[in-house]
Write an enzyme that holds these catalytic residues in place. Structure first.
Site, PDB file in Angstrom:
ATOM      1  N   HIS A 150      -1.611   6.405  10.553  1.00 22.28           N
ATOM      2  CA  HIS A 150      -1.865   4.993  10.231  1.00 22.28           C
ATOM      3  C   HIS A 150      -3.120   4.578  10.988  1.00 22.28           C
ATOM      4  O   HIS A 150      -3.136   4.597  12.217  1.00 22.28           O
ATOM      5  CB  HIS A 150      -0.651   4.178  10.678  1.00 22.28           C
ATOM      6  CG  HIS A 150      -0.776   2.697  10.496  1.00 22.28           C
ATOM      7  ND1 HIS A 150      -0.279   2.041   9.386  1.00 22.28           N
ATOM      8  CD2 HIS A 150      -1.306   1.737  11.278  1.00 22.28           C
ATOM      9  CE1 HIS A 150      -0.501   0.738   9.516  1.00 22.28           C
ATOM     10  NE2 HIS A 150      -1.126   0.526  10.648  1.00 22.28           N
ATOM     11  N   THR A 205      -3.493   1.840  16.222  1.00 22.37           N
ATOM     12  CA  THR A 205      -3.245   0.405  16.053  1.00 22.37           C
ATOM     13  C   THR A 205      -4.475  -0.459  16.269  1.00 22.37           C
ATOM     14  O   THR A 205      -4.604  -1.521  15.665  1.00 22.37           O
ATOM     15  CB  THR A 205      -2.146   0.006  17.064  1.00 22.37           C
ATOM     16  OG1 THR A 205      -1.062   0.914  16.885  1.00 22.37           O
ATOM     17  CG2 THR A 205      -1.673  -1.411  16.878  1.00 22.37           C
ATOM     18  N   HIS A 253      -6.290   1.961  11.777  1.00 29.45           N
ATOM     19  CA  HIS A 253      -6.962   0.659  11.684  1.00 29.45           C
ATOM     20  C   HIS A 253      -8.468   0.857  11.643  1.00 29.45           C
ATOM     21  O   HIS A 253      -8.997   1.863  12.121  1.00 29.45           O
ATOM     22  CB  HIS A 253      -6.517  -0.264  12.819  1.00 29.45           C
ATOM     23  CG  HIS A 253      -5.242  -0.972  12.442  1.00 29.45           C
ATOM     24  ND1 HIS A 253      -5.221  -2.234  11.929  1.00 29.45           N
ATOM     25  CD2 HIS A 253      -3.958  -0.543  12.433  1.00 29.45           C
ATOM     26  CE1 HIS A 253      -3.973  -2.576  11.645  1.00 29.45           C
ATOM     27  NE2 HIS A 253      -3.177  -1.561  11.949  1.00 29.45           N
ATOM     28  N   GLU A 283       1.805  -3.856   6.031  1.00 27.73           N
ATOM     29  CA  GLU A 283       0.571  -4.127   6.797  1.00 27.73           C
ATOM     30  C   GLU A 283      -0.263  -5.181   6.075  1.00 27.73           C
ATOM     31  O   GLU A 283      -0.822  -6.084   6.706  1.00 27.73           O
ATOM     32  CB  GLU A 283      -0.243  -2.829   6.951  1.00 27.73           C
ATOM     33  CG  GLU A 283      -1.576  -3.010   7.656  1.00 27.73           C
ATOM     34  CD  GLU A 283      -1.476  -3.141   9.172  1.00 27.73           C
ATOM     35  OE1 GLU A 283      -0.780  -2.329   9.799  1.00 27.73           O
ATOM     36  OE2 GLU A 283      -2.121  -4.074   9.719  1.00 27.73           O
ATOM     37  N   ARG A 316      11.414   7.657   9.642  1.00 26.17           N
ATOM     38  CA  ARG A 316      10.181   8.012  10.326  1.00 26.17           C
ATOM     39  C   ARG A 316      10.144   7.293  11.667  1.00 26.17           C
ATOM     40  O   ARG A 316      10.533   6.132  11.769  1.00 26.17           O
ATOM     41  CB  ARG A 316       8.980   7.568   9.495  1.00 26.17           C
ATOM     42  CG  ARG A 316       7.655   7.900  10.192  1.00 26.17           C
ATOM     43  CD  ARG A 316       6.631   6.816  10.033  1.00 26.17           C
ATOM     44  NE  ARG A 316       6.957   5.596  10.734  1.00 26.17           N
ATOM     45  CZ  ARG A 316       6.178   4.513  10.768  1.00 26.17           C
ATOM     46  NH1 ARG A 316       5.048   4.518  10.108  1.00 26.17           N
ATOM     47  NH2 ARG A 316       6.528   3.428  11.429  1.00 26.17           N
ATOM     48  N   HIS A 331     -34.175   8.308  -8.377  1.00 26.63           N
ATOM     49  CA  HIS A 331     -32.730   8.444  -8.595  1.00 26.63           C
ATOM     50  C   HIS A 331     -32.403   8.276 -10.078  1.00 26.63           C
ATOM     51  O   HIS A 331     -31.669   9.066 -10.661  1.00 26.63           O
ATOM     52  CB  HIS A 331     -31.963   7.367  -7.811  1.00 26.63           C
ATOM     53  CG  HIS A 331     -31.928   7.616  -6.344  1.00 26.63           C
ATOM     54  ND1 HIS A 331     -30.757   7.663  -5.632  1.00 26.63           N
ATOM     55  CD2 HIS A 331     -32.916   7.837  -5.444  1.00 26.63           C
ATOM     56  CE1 HIS A 331     -31.026   7.881  -4.362  1.00 26.63           C
ATOM     57  NE2 HIS A 331     -32.328   7.995  -4.227  1.00 26.63           N
ATOM     58  N   HIS A 338      10.050  -1.319   7.251  1.00 26.14           N
ATOM     59  CA  HIS A 338       9.402  -1.042   8.532  1.00 26.14           C
ATOM     60  C   HIS A 338      10.096  -1.888   9.586  1.00 26.14           C
ATOM     61  O   HIS A 338      10.160  -3.112   9.446  1.00 26.14           O
ATOM     62  CB  HIS A 338       7.932  -1.479   8.357  1.00 26.14           C
ATOM     63  CG  HIS A 338       7.032  -1.151   9.488  1.00 26.14           C
ATOM     64  ND1 HIS A 338       6.624  -2.091  10.408  1.00 26.14           N
ATOM     65  CD2 HIS A 338       6.438   0.012   9.838  1.00 26.14           C
ATOM     66  CE1 HIS A 338       5.805  -1.515  11.268  1.00 26.14           C
ATOM     67  NE2 HIS A 338       5.676  -0.241  10.943  1.00 26.14           N
TER      68      HIS A 338
HETATM   69  C1  HCA Z   1       2.536  -3.265  13.440  1.00 27.16           C
HETATM   70  C2  HCA Z   1       1.805  -2.150  14.068  1.00 27.16           C
HETATM   71  C3  HCA Z   1       1.399  -1.041  13.173  1.00 27.16           C
HETATM   72  C4  HCA Z   1       2.502  -0.039  12.934  1.00 27.16           C
HETATM   73  C5  HCA Z   1       2.081   1.237  12.310  1.00 27.16           C
HETATM   74  C6  HCA Z   1       3.170   2.224  12.028  1.00 27.16           C
HETATM   75  C7  HCA Z   1       0.237  -0.352  13.942  1.00 27.16           C
HETATM   76  O1  HCA Z   1       1.889  -4.196  12.957  1.00 27.16           O
HETATM   77  O2  HCA Z   1       3.756  -3.246  13.435  1.00 27.16           O
HETATM   78  O3  HCA Z   1       4.312   1.826  11.827  1.00 27.16           O
HETATM   79  O4  HCA Z   1       2.874   3.420  12.004  1.00 27.16           O
HETATM   80  O5  HCA Z   1      -0.902  -0.451  13.510  1.00 27.16           O
HETATM   81  O6  HCA Z   1       0.529   0.195  14.988  1.00 27.16           O
HETATM   82  O7  HCA Z   1       0.901  -1.503  11.941  1.00 27.16           O
HETATM   83 CU    CU Z   2      -1.116  -1.329  11.590  1.00 29.40          CU
END
Ligand code: HCA
Ligand code: CU
Length: 391
Positions: A195, A168, A197, A15, A134, A292, A74
């Site tokens: 995962h 995502t 963002h 990532e 996974r 503080h 990945h």
């Molecule tokens: C990507 C998307 C991903 C995958 C996350 C994961 C996302 O850039 O391929 O493999 O669990 O945010 O969905 O990073």
């Molecule tokens: Cu991602």
């Protein structure tokens, strides 16, 4: 909550490579991989070998470094990608495919049944090669939950080691994450990865909510770098977990390395560590207001849930401003080896406040004031005794 058995899947090399400023050289990738391994993360995830010839070479090289952590790559949910991945010598493959209507329509064009069939095929193949696998659904939080359960149940039965939920686009709230993971925990036997963002600033909170609901693996990257404004930052996630179970986190990870990890990656991708970064930001252990400062000087835990020493950081008490308090000024005078009474320190503090109202002050100004006070008092004292003699 399996707090005692969470694992970090550190994705700076996957990532993180999707961050706009990241163009890691093979040597930099090795440096990052080795540093993360030394820090103690359980897994690192590296870019797909299908991305480019150099990505293939880098993935194979990192897989053969003999690291203590497990090395994952990945890939898309295709047999070709999975074969390429397996041949690099990695310990496991993280497979991903979009499941939301938006991604199905505008990205790969597959139906839920086609996704399910491809997922079973790829998961079964990777398992047959003796590797960890996974399966993750991209854009999970804009996918139909029924579709997700259908696909996850199928891959679970195919022997997947982990299923992943990916927020995502950073749209999920902690409550939604908790709900989805809780239900998924009832549906599958496999471990659950999350995962997150950070588009809406919820990445750490959502990662914690996922663990709280039964997830076992959390994706991070150093400084949170990734697509757009990135994902759960390693340091911030570690801070979250440390505040809940300090001893566990200290035993799992070499915490004083965080500062160097952040600095190293910031330099590699051409950014600076933000001033307010978790743990390693320049102000992370700086206290300002007099109230503080007084309490922190008496007992740091009053305003610190993270002990800077555990991270190789130092506390800083800022005193050159109008919010200052005499306890902090006294502490500074003692650091300078100056002997002043409380009454004197209070007078000097009032002076500092008045000056700071008129112009910006620096620590050096305060130090000068303190020293000058002692010098003046001394010469005043000398003058009086001379006067005494004259008399
Ligand atoms: C990507 C998307 C991903 C995958 C996350 C994961 C996302 O850039 O391929 O493999 O669990 O945010 O969905 O990073
Ligand atoms: Cu991602």
């Amino acid at each position: 909550m399996p707090l005692d058995r969470f694992s970090i899947i550190e994705s700076t090399l996957r990532e993180g490579e999707q961050f706009v400023g990241a163009n890691f050289t093979p040597e930099q990738k090795v440096e990052i991989a080795q540093a993360l391994d030394e820090f103690g993360v359980e897994y690192i995830e590296v870019t797909s070998p299908a991305a480019s010839p150099q990505s293939l070479a880098d993935c194979s090289r990192i897989a053969k470094l003999g690291l203590g952590c497990r090395v994952l790559t990945h890939t898309r949910c295709t047999l070709d990608d999975a074969k390429l991945a397996v041949d690099t010598g990695v310990d496991g493959v993280d497979v991903v495919i979009g499941t939301s209507p938006m991604l199905r329509q505008y990205s790969h064009g597959k139906s839920i049944q086609q996704i399910t069939d491809a997922a079973i095929e790829v998961v079964s193949f990777v398992k047959s090669q003796g590797l960890e696998v996974r399966f993750s659904s991209e854009d999970s939080f804009r996918s139909d939950a029924k579709d997700l359960y259908h696909i996850y149940s199928a891959v679970d039965q195919a022997g997947v080691d982990r299923v992943g939920l990916a927020d995502t686009v950073g749209v999920g709230t902690p409550t939604q994450v908790h709900q989805l993971v809780s239900i998924l925990r009832q549906v599958v036997y496999a471990d659950i990865e999350f995962h997150s963002h950070n588009d809406t600033g919820c990445a750490i909170a959502n990662s914690f909510a996922a663990l709280d609901a039964g997830a076992t693996h959390i994706d991070t990257s150093i400084l949170g770098i990734g697509e757009r404004n990135g994902i759960t930052p390693l340091g911030g996630f570690v801070a979250r977990m440390y505040s809940l179970d300090r001893d566990l986190v200290k035993s799992k990870y070499k915490l004083p390395m965080l500062r160097e990890l952040d600095r190293m990656v910031a330099e590699m991708v051409g950014i600076s560590v933000p001033f307010n970064n978790y743990i390693t930001g320049i102000t992370a252990f700086t206290h300002k207001a007099g109230i503080h400062a007084k309490a922190v000087l008496n007992k740091p835990e009053t305003y610190e849930i993270l002990d800077p020493q555990d991270f190789g950081m130092t506390r800083y008490i800022s005193i050159a401003h109008r919010l200052t308090g005499w306890n902090a000024v006294k502490d500074r005078s003692e650091q300078l080896g100056l002997s002043l009474t409380d009454k004197e320190v209070k007078q000097i503090t009032a002076h500092i406040k008045a000056l700071a109202d008129a112009r910006p002050l620096h620590l050096a100004d305060v130090d000068d004031l303190l020293r000058e006070w002692v010098v003046k008092r001394r010469s005043f004292g000398e003058v009086s005794s001379e006067e005494g003699k004259v008399e």
